[in-house]
Design a protein around this motif. Structure first.
Motif, PDB file in Angstrom:
ATOM      1  N   ALA A 160       0.830  -1.210   0.000  1.00 38.57           N
ATOM      2  CA  ALA A 160       0.000   0.000   0.000  1.00 38.57           C
ATOM      3  C   ALA A 160       0.859   1.252   0.000  1.00 38.57           C
ATOM      4  O   ALA A 160       0.473   2.273  -0.574  1.00 38.57           O
ATOM      5  CB  ALA A 160      -0.934  -0.007   1.211  1.00 38.57           C
ATOM      6  N   ALA A 161       2.040   1.201   0.600  1.00 41.11           N
ATOM      7  CA  ALA A 161       2.948   2.342   0.593  1.00 41.11           C
ATOM      8  C   ALA A 161       3.527   2.585  -0.799  1.00 41.11           C
ATOM      9  O   ALA A 161       3.917   3.711  -1.120  1.00 41.11           O
ATOM     10  CB  ALA A 161       4.066   2.130   1.600  1.00 41.11           C
ATOM     11  N   LEU A 162       3.581   1.562  -1.635  1.00 39.98           N
ATOM     12  CA  LEU A 162       4.104   1.725  -2.992  1.00 39.98           C
ATOM     13  C   LEU A 162       3.105   2.402  -3.937  1.00 39.98           C
ATOM     14  O   LEU A 162       3.509   2.973  -4.941  1.00 39.98           O
ATOM     15  CB  LEU A 162       4.486   0.369  -3.576  1.00 39.98           C
ATOM     16  N   VAL A 163       1.826   2.320  -3.622  1.00 36.49           N
ATOM     17  CA  VAL A 163       0.803   2.872  -4.533  1.00 36.49           C
ATOM     18  C   VAL A 163       1.011   4.369  -4.759  1.00 36.49           C
ATOM     19  O   VAL A 163       1.069   4.811  -5.909  1.00 36.49           O
ATOM     20  CB  VAL A 163      -0.621   2.544  -4.029  1.00 36.49           C
ATOM     21  N   PRO A 164       1.136   5.210  -3.718  1.00 35.79           N
ATOM     22  CA  PRO A 164       1.340   6.636  -4.004  1.00 35.79           C
ATOM     23  C   PRO A 164       2.673   6.927  -4.684  1.00 35.79           C
ATOM     24  O   PRO A 164       2.780   7.874  -5.465  1.00 35.79           O
ATOM     25  CB  PRO A 164       1.255   7.314  -2.641  1.00 35.79           C
TER      26      PRO A 164
END
Length: 99
Positions: free
Chosen positions: A73-77
């Motif tokens: 989820a941290a990679l999405v932005p």
């Protein structure tokens, strides 16, 4: 696959879409109540005489799974804002060179 996708915002959408069922699985695990002894066919008196206690909790693998999801989820932005490594330049063709 999502990290190598070009353009990167499409990779971010791919990763976000893949995370949805995984996050739903975590929410489902958190929402389930801890079953009592009667769920297993043991009456309260029988459980007390056998000194039976049932405790609910999560295993270490559940927390590893949650950490993996948090990392994804941290990679999405990062992917959505075109952060991270720069795209490699396109190779140049020499003019007049025989192919």
């Amino acid at each position: 696959v999502a990290l190598t996708w070009r353009p990167r915002p499409i990779g971010a959408g791919l990763l976000a879409g893949a995370l949805l069922p995984f996050v739903a699985q975590v929410i489902s695990a958190l929402a389930q109540p801890v079953p009592g002894p009667t769920y297993f066919g043991v009456g309260p008196g029988e459980a007390a005489s056998a000194q039976l206690t049932i405790a609910g909790g999560f295993t270490a693998w559940f927390y590893v799974y949650c950490a993996f999801l948090a990392g994804c989820a941290a990679l999405v932005p990062v992917l959505a804002t075109r952060g991270g490594a720069a795209e490699p330049p396109l190779p140049r063709l020499r003019s007049g060179a025989a192919t």
